[in-house]
Design a protein around this motif. Structure first.
Motif, PDB file in Angstrom:
ATOM      1  N   ASN A  92       0.810  -1.219   0.000  1.00  0.00           N
ATOM      2  CA  ASN A  92       0.000   0.000   0.000  1.00  0.00           C
ATOM      3  C   ASN A  92       0.847   1.274   0.000  1.00  0.00           C
ATOM      4  O   ASN A  92       0.302   2.378  -0.114  1.00  0.00           O
ATOM      5  N   GLN A  93       2.152   1.126   0.132  1.00  0.00           N
ATOM      6  CA  GLN A  93       3.024   2.288   0.278  1.00  0.00           C
ATOM      7  C   GLN A  93       3.565   2.828  -1.049  1.00  0.00           C
ATOM      8  O   GLN A  93       4.119   3.926  -1.096  1.00  0.00           O
ATOM      9  N   VAL A  94       3.399   2.042  -2.126  1.00  0.00           N
ATOM     10  CA  VAL A  94       4.107   2.389  -3.361  1.00  0.00           C
ATOM     11  C   VAL A  94       3.579   3.665  -4.007  1.00  0.00           C
ATOM     12  O   VAL A  94       4.352   4.416  -4.632  1.00  0.00           O
ATOM     13  N   GLU A  95       2.288   3.940  -3.888  1.00  0.00           N
ATOM     14  CA  GLU A  95       1.762   5.172  -4.478  1.00  0.00           C
ATOM     15  C   GLU A  95       2.457   6.400  -3.890  1.00  0.00           C
ATOM     16  O   GLU A  95       2.917   7.276  -4.623  1.00  0.00           O
ATOM     17  N   GLU A  96       2.505   6.446  -2.568  1.00  0.00           N
ATOM     18  CA  GLU A  96       3.159   7.585  -1.935  1.00  0.00           C
ATOM     19  C   GLU A  96       4.643   7.614  -2.269  1.00  0.00           C
ATOM     20  O   GLU A  96       5.222   8.699  -2.457  1.00  0.00           O
ATOM     21  N   ALA A  97       5.278   6.454  -2.340  1.00  0.00           N
ATOM     22  CA  ALA A  97       6.709   6.408  -2.646  1.00  0.00           C
ATOM     23  C   ALA A  97       6.992   7.052  -3.997  1.00  0.00           C
ATOM     24  O   ALA A  97       7.946   7.844  -4.147  1.00  0.00           O
ATOM     25  N   LEU A  98       6.181   6.744  -5.007  1.00  0.00           N
ATOM     26  CA  LEU A  98       6.368   7.355  -6.327  1.00  0.00           C
ATOM     27  C   LEU A  98       6.142   8.858  -6.277  1.00  0.00           C
ATOM     28  O   LEU A  98       6.886   9.633  -6.891  1.00  0.00           O
ATOM     29  N   ALA A  99       5.120   9.274  -5.534  1.00  0.00           N
ATOM     30  CA  ALA A  99       4.834  10.708  -5.413  1.00  0.00           C
ATOM     31  C   ALA A  99       5.977  11.434  -4.708  1.00  0.00           C
ATOM     32  O   ALA A  99       6.350  12.560  -5.093  1.00  0.00           O
ATOM     33  N   ARG A 100       6.546  10.794  -3.673  1.00  0.00           N
ATOM     34  CA  ARG A 100       7.671  11.423  -2.975  1.00  0.00           C
ATOM     35  C   ARG A 100       8.903  11.490  -3.860  1.00  0.00           C
ATOM     36  O   ARG A 100       9.723  12.418  -3.728  1.00  0.00           O
ATOM     37  N   LEU A 101       9.060  10.531  -4.752  1.00  0.00           N
ATOM     38  CA  LEU A 101      10.165  10.599  -5.708  1.00  0.00           C
ATOM     39  C   LEU A 101       9.985  11.787  -6.641  1.00  0.00           C
ATOM     40  O   LEU A 101      10.954  12.480  -6.971  1.00  0.00           O
ATOM     41  N   VAL A 102       8.751  12.017  -7.078  1.00  0.00           N
ATOM     42  CA  VAL A 102       8.485  13.207  -7.897  1.00  0.00           C
ATOM     43  C   VAL A 102       8.899  14.456  -7.139  1.00  0.00           C
ATOM     44  O   VAL A 102       9.612  15.331  -7.665  1.00  0.00           O
ATOM     45  N   GLN A 110       9.580  13.514 -13.829  1.00  0.00           N
ATOM     46  CA  GLN A 110       8.553  13.258 -14.838  1.00  0.00           C
ATOM     47  C   GLN A 110       8.294  11.754 -14.997  1.00  0.00           C
ATOM     48  O   GLN A 110       7.148  11.324 -15.165  1.00  0.00           O
ATOM     49  N   THR A 111       9.370  10.980 -14.938  1.00  0.00           N
ATOM     50  CA  THR A 111       9.222   9.527 -15.075  1.00  0.00           C
ATOM     51  C   THR A 111       8.440   8.947 -13.896  1.00  0.00           C
ATOM     52  O   THR A 111       7.540   8.112 -14.082  1.00  0.00           O
ATOM     53  N   ALA A 112       8.768   9.379 -12.680  1.00  0.00           N
ATOM     54  CA  ALA A 112       8.051   8.889 -11.500  1.00  0.00           C
ATOM     55  C   ALA A 112       6.571   9.230 -11.582  1.00  0.00           C
ATOM     56  O   ALA A 112       5.704   8.416 -11.264  1.00  0.00           O
ATOM     57  N   ALA A 113       6.270  10.435 -12.068  1.00  0.00           N
ATOM     58  CA  ALA A 113       4.874  10.855 -12.208  1.00  0.00           C
ATOM     59  C   ALA A 113       4.164  10.026 -13.277  1.00  0.00           C
ATOM     60  O   ALA A 113       2.991   9.646 -13.108  1.00  0.00           O
ATOM     61  N   ALA A 114       4.845   9.750 -14.389  1.00  0.00           N
ATOM     62  CA  ALA A 114       4.236   8.958 -15.459  1.00  0.00           C
ATOM     63  C   ALA A 114       3.918   7.543 -14.992  1.00  0.00           C
ATOM     64  O   ALA A 114       2.837   7.001 -15.280  1.00  0.00           O
ATOM     65  N   VAL A 115       4.848   6.921 -14.262  1.00  0.00           N
ATOM     66  CA  VAL A 115       4.622   5.571 -13.731  1.00  0.00           C
ATOM     67  C   VAL A 115       3.476   5.588 -12.727  1.00  0.00           C
ATOM     68  O   VAL A 115       2.612   4.696 -12.718  1.00  0.00           O
ATOM     69  N   LEU A 116       3.457   6.607 -11.897  1.00  0.00           N
ATOM     70  CA  LEU A 116       2.378   6.748 -10.911  1.00  0.00           C
ATOM     71  C   LEU A 116       1.029   6.892 -11.611  1.00  0.00           C
ATOM     72  O   LEU A 116       0.042   6.244 -11.242  1.00  0.00           O
ATOM     73  N   GLY A 117       0.988   7.739 -12.629  1.00  0.00           N
ATOM     74  CA  GLY A 117      -0.265   7.967 -13.329  1.00  0.00           C
ATOM     75  C   GLY A 117      -0.756   6.754 -14.091  1.00  0.00           C
ATOM     76  O   GLY A 117      -1.968   6.518 -14.186  1.00  0.00           O
ATOM     77  N   ARG A 118       0.165   5.976 -14.656  1.00  0.00           N
ATOM     78  CA  ARG A 118      -0.237   4.789 -15.407  1.00  0.00           C
ATOM     79  C   ARG A 118      -0.805   3.701 -14.493  1.00  0.00           C
ATOM     80  O   ARG A 118      -1.768   3.021 -14.840  1.00  0.00           O
ATOM     81  N   ASN A 119      -0.224   3.555 -13.324  1.00  0.00           N
ATOM     82  CA  ASN A 119      -0.646   2.492 -12.405  1.00  0.00           C
ATOM     83  C   ASN A 119      -1.770   2.924 -11.460  1.00  0.00           C
ATOM     84  O   ASN A 119      -2.585   2.095 -11.065  1.00  0.00           O
ATOM     85  N   TYR A 120      -1.795   4.202 -11.131  1.00  0.00           N
ATOM     86  CA  TYR A 120      -2.796   4.691 -10.175  1.00  0.00           C
ATOM     87  C   TYR A 120      -3.385   6.012 -10.680  1.00  0.00           C
ATOM     88  O   TYR A 120      -3.210   7.065 -10.059  1.00  0.00           O
ATOM     89  N   PRO A 121      -4.092   5.986 -11.793  1.00  0.00           N
ATOM     90  CA  PRO A 121      -4.566   7.237 -12.412  1.00  0.00           C
ATOM     91  C   PRO A 121      -5.553   8.028 -11.552  1.00  0.00           C
ATOM     92  O   PRO A 121      -5.658   9.241 -11.715  1.00  0.00           O
ATOM     93  N   ASP A 122      -6.264   7.354 -10.662  1.00  0.00           N
ATOM     94  CA  ASP A 122      -7.255   8.037  -9.820  1.00  0.00           C
ATOM     95  C   ASP A 122      -6.721   8.392  -8.438  1.00  0.00           C
ATOM     96  O   ASP A 122      -7.466   8.837  -7.571  1.00  0.00           O
ATOM     97  N   GLN A 146      -4.917  10.283  -5.407  1.00  0.00           N
ATOM     98  CA  GLN A 146      -4.674  11.662  -4.989  1.00  0.00           C
ATOM     99  C   GLN A 146      -3.195  11.988  -5.076  1.00  0.00           C
ATOM    100  O   GLN A 146      -2.811  13.129  -5.362  1.00  0.00           O
ATOM    101  N   TRP A 147      -2.347  10.963  -4.854  1.00  0.00           N
ATOM    102  CA  TRP A 147      -0.906  11.169  -4.971  1.00  0.00           C
ATOM    103  C   TRP A 147      -0.532  11.568  -6.401  1.00  0.00           C
ATOM    104  O   TRP A 147       0.327  12.423  -6.609  1.00  0.00           O
ATOM    105  N   TYR A 148      -1.186  10.965  -7.378  1.00  0.00           N
ATOM    106  CA  TYR A 148      -0.916  11.330  -8.771  1.00  0.00           C
ATOM    107  C   TYR A 148      -1.411  12.747  -9.064  1.00  0.00           C
ATOM    108  O   TYR A 148      -0.731  13.535  -9.736  1.00  0.00           O
ATOM    109  N   SER A 149      -2.585  13.055  -8.552  1.00  0.00           N
ATOM    110  CA  SER A 149      -3.129  14.397  -8.751  1.00  0.00           C
ATOM    111  C   SER A 149      -2.183  15.458  -8.206  1.00  0.00           C
ATOM    112  O   SER A 149      -1.901  16.471  -8.860  1.00  0.00           O
ATOM    113  N   ASP A 150      -1.638  15.213  -7.015  1.00  0.00           N
ATOM    114  CA  ASP A 150      -0.713  16.173  -6.400  1.00  0.00           C
ATOM    115  C   ASP A 150       0.590  16.271  -7.201  1.00  0.00           C
ATOM    116  O   ASP A 150       1.146  17.370  -7.384  1.00  0.00           O
TER     117      ASP A 150
END
Length: 291
Positions: free
Chosen positions: A217-227, A240-252, A254-258
């Protein structure tokens, strides 16, 4: 006739010894008050047979007297080692200690059982109880997570060594929880470094989560923190890469939105660099999402 007389004398002498021992116990009790926990087995006297002790232990369990049940099973274990009754009693010692949250005692008894009876019918159950006892010792992520690692190790043995046992499903659930705890610990440390603007140290922790705990459950935040960390360091391509991976796997998410808003604020947008370690980790992320 002499042999008969000798036998009678011998029996009389043994009875005299027993009487003296009992008298000594009585004197000690009188002198020191009452001591209901005197272990008569240490006096060399006869004890209840193991079957009787075992049934007494079961009866105490049924009545909710777990401490007394443990004592019955422990007595069998001590008095009848390496027998079938001793084996069964050691299973129950492990179980009762687990139920009483005497986790260290349960683990010790369980490991002893597995060493003595590695291929018995109860080995899967005892291995599960060892893992369960470790899982009960798991604390929140601000504390040491050694119990999480040991839970994973013990429950992985259940899954791999006893794949057809009824304990596999719960063992896998305990593994997932323990892995999430370990990932949470990495996140806690990473956030600490990020707040102190020690970005490289924070990135190392977030990277561990993405690469080793991608199905937690921690990976979404981990990608966002990398961004966030890469952006703060001015390493736009990795952000940009961290955000793209985050968006592809978790498009909805809140971490991606931020993360998207953060990049947009700097005139950037998510864009994946296939040569980045984040992109390579994303392949494992997808592969491990169902495990």
């Amino acid at each position: 006739m002499a042999n008969v007389r000798s036998s009678v004398i011998g029996k009389t002498a043994r009875l005299a010894v027993v009487s003296l021992v009992l008298a000594g116990v009585g004197m000690t009790t009188t002198a020191c008050g009452t001591d209901p926990d005197i272990d008569i087995t240490k006096l060399g006297l006869a004890t209840d047979p193991p079957e009787q002790l075992y049934n007494q232990g079961l009866a105490n369990m049924k009545a909710g007297n777990m401490g007394e049940a443990a004592r019955k099973f422990e007595a069998i274990d001590k008095q009848n080692p390496f027998t079938e009754w001793g084996r069964k009693a050691l299973v129950m010692v492990t179980f009762v200690n687990t139920r009483m949250n005497r986790n260290d005692e349960a683990i010790a008894a369980g490991n002893r059982y597995l060493k003595q009876y590695p291929r018995s019918a109860d080995s899967a159950y005892v291995q599960y109880l060892v893992g369960l006892s470790y899982s009960k010792q798991i604390t929140d992520v601000t504390q040491d997570q050694r119990a999480s690692s040991r839970t994973i190790e013990a429950m992985t043995k259940v899954v791999k060594d006893y794949p057809d046992s009824e304990y596999v499903d719960d063992a896998q659930a305990k593994i997932r929880f323990a892995r999430d705890q370990l990932a949470g610990k990495e996140m806690q440390i990473g956030r600490y470094y990020l707040e102190r603007k020690e970005y490289l140290a924070g990135i190392q922790r977030f990277r561990v989560v993405v690469e080793q705990y991608g199905n937690t459950n921690q990976v979404e935040e981990a990608l966002a923190r990398l961004v966030e960390a890469y952006y703060a360091m001015g390493i736009a391509e990795e952000a940009q890469t961290a955000a793209a991976v985050l968006g592809r796997n978790y498009p909805d998410s809140q971490w991606y939105s931020d993360s998207y808003k953060l990049l947009k604020g700097g005139g950037l947008e998510p864009r994946e660099n296939r040569g980045s370690w984040i992109s390579r980790a994303a392949v494992r992320l997808v592969a491990g999402s169902d495990s």
